[in-house]
Motif scaffolding. Sequence first.
Motif, PDB file in Angstrom:
ATOM      1  N   GLU A 154       0.812  -1.220   0.000  1.00  4.77           N
ATOM      2  CA  GLU A 154       0.000   0.000   0.000  1.00  4.77           C
ATOM      3  C   GLU A 154       0.843   1.266   0.000  1.00  4.77           C
ATOM      4  N   GLY A 155       0.416   2.218  -0.861  1.00  4.57           N
ATOM      5  CA  GLY A 155       0.996   3.552  -0.874  1.00  4.57           C
ATOM      6  C   GLY A 155       0.016   4.553  -0.293  1.00  4.57           C
ATOM      7  N   ARG A 160      -3.008   0.386  -3.855  1.00  3.45           N
ATOM      8  CA  ARG A 160      -2.430  -0.946  -3.661  1.00  3.45           C
ATOM      9  C   ARG A 160      -1.681  -1.397  -4.914  1.00  3.45           C
ATOM     10  N   PHE A 161      -0.554  -2.103  -4.654  1.00  2.74           N
ATOM     11  CA  PHE A 161       0.299  -2.589  -5.736  1.00  2.74           C
ATOM     12  C   PHE A 161       0.525  -4.078  -5.556  1.00  2.74           C
ATOM     13  N   PHE A 172      -7.388   1.564  -5.848  1.00  2.01           N
ATOM     14  CA  PHE A 172      -7.553   2.164  -4.522  1.00  2.01           C
ATOM     15  C   PHE A 172      -8.553   1.298  -3.761  1.00  2.01           C
ATOM     16  N   LYS A 173      -8.065   0.636  -2.711  1.00  2.00           N
ATOM     17  CA  LYS A 173      -8.862  -0.405  -2.080  1.00  2.00           C
ATOM     18  C   LYS A 173      -9.251  -0.124  -0.633  1.00  2.00           C
ATOM     19  N   VAL A 174      -8.929   1.049  -0.128  1.00  2.00           N
ATOM     20  CA  VAL A 174      -9.222   1.341   1.278  1.00  2.00           C
ATOM     21  C   VAL A 174     -10.349   2.356   1.345  1.00  2.00           C
ATOM     22  N   ALA A 175     -11.489   1.947   1.910  1.00  2.00           N
ATOM     23  CA  ALA A 175     -12.704   2.757   1.854  1.00  2.00           C
ATOM     24  C   ALA A 175     -12.577   4.085   2.594  1.00  2.00           C
ATOM     25  N   PHE A 177     -10.432   6.260   2.416  1.00  2.00           N
ATOM     26  CA  PHE A 177      -9.982   7.293   1.470  1.00  2.00           C
ATOM     27  C   PHE A 177     -11.048   7.418   0.382  1.00  2.00           C
ATOM     28  N   ASN A 178     -12.203   7.963   0.797  1.00  2.00           N
ATOM     29  CA  ASN A 178     -13.361   7.934  -0.110  1.00  2.00           C
ATOM     30  C   ASN A 178     -13.203   8.823  -1.330  1.00  2.00           C
ATOM     31  N   GLY A 179     -12.234   9.726  -1.319  1.00  2.00           N
ATOM     32  CA  GLY A 179     -11.991  10.533  -2.513  1.00  2.00           C
ATOM     33  C   GLY A 179     -11.306   9.755  -3.618  1.00  2.00           C
ATOM     34  N   TYR A 180     -10.749   8.588  -3.245  1.00  2.00           N
ATOM     35  CA  TYR A 180     -10.018   7.774  -4.216  1.00  2.00           C
ATOM     36  C   TYR A 180     -10.579   6.356  -4.341  1.00  2.00           C
ATOM     37  N   TYR A 181     -11.283   5.913  -3.341  1.00  2.00           N
ATOM     38  CA  TYR A 181     -11.727   4.526  -3.287  1.00  2.00           C
ATOM     39  C   TYR A 181     -12.480   4.116  -4.568  1.00  2.00           C
ATOM     40  N   GLY A 182     -11.968   3.093  -5.234  1.00  2.00           N
ATOM     41  CA  GLY A 182     -12.602   2.573  -6.444  1.00  2.00           C
ATOM     42  C   GLY A 182     -12.355   3.378  -7.705  1.00  2.00           C
ATOM     43  N   LYS A 183     -11.666   4.493  -7.557  1.00  2.00           N
ATOM     44  CA  LYS A 183     -11.448   5.338  -8.742  1.00  2.00           C
ATOM     45  C   LYS A 183     -10.371   4.739  -9.647  1.00  2.00           C
ATOM     46  N   THR A 184     -10.598   4.840 -10.930  1.00  2.00           N
ATOM     47  CA  THR A 184      -9.625   4.339 -11.909  1.00  2.00           C
ATOM     48  C   THR A 184      -9.184   5.411 -12.897  1.00  2.00           C
TER      49      THR A 184
END
Length: 278
Positions: A154-155, A160-161, A172-175, A177-184
């Motif tokens: 994790e960074g 996640r890498f 982005f796998k940690v909920a 951090f909702n500004g990034y979670y699931g974003k591609t």
Amino acid sequence: MARIDQGNALTSPIQQPGGKIQGDGYGLLTATVVWKADESAAIGSVINRGSTCPIGTGLGTLTAHKYSISYDALDIATLTVDYVGIDSSYYSGARTEPQITGSQGLTSENITAHPNFFSLATGFTGAPIAGVGTGTLAAPVYATKPVTGGFEYEGNNGSRFQEQNGNKFLGFKVAEFNGYYGKTNYLAPTTSFSGHFYTTNAANVTGLRDRVGKTSATNQFNSIKLVPDYVGTTFVNGTKPQLLLAQISFEDFGTLYKVQYEVRYNREGYEPATYAAS
């Protein structure tokens, strides 16, 4: 009643008084001249494509582009001929100045292409999006995170890498951090310039055709200015050219060629190993 002819038999077209010339401000000249002739007269010398315009010879060479003919009750033909040419004060009459339009907008790109993804980029504050952990850009070291069946690494912001030194980005796998979670993806700025010019030189057409997909660090391609000076004359980020000739199209226009084109701007620059220089 039979027609009674007097005066000129109009066996050849006769230029009528007047005529009209217009300049578009970029070097293109257009003209209209009216002729009269008997319906049986040979009119090819006037209406054939490339026929020289009898007016405006001091401005540049205008040649016939298109025409219309109307016939009156006395069997007299009225020929209206349109001419095009290039003002001789523009590049010695070889081409016009390009007419430019620009477009600035946003387009969706993969989040890993963000300039602030691994290292802090100019104009951004705080930390990079994913960063490099406790390592360096050349050798990242991400924190170990147990997952079912193994480990992920994790960074920043829940990134996640696949391996501790990075390798494949898993998302982005940690909920929390909702500004990034699931974003591609993210919205990246994109700029394009489109324009057209006229030329008498076919080499200008083929020269640009051969440069489609190639880059430039100036506002010129094939020694032709395609982006105006007020936007900039130098386009380079480090060693990477920022302009790419994306498309051209062309068509005959009288004895001229009309060249339409699109140039794309990339603020990060185009990789020289991927895009050849023009």
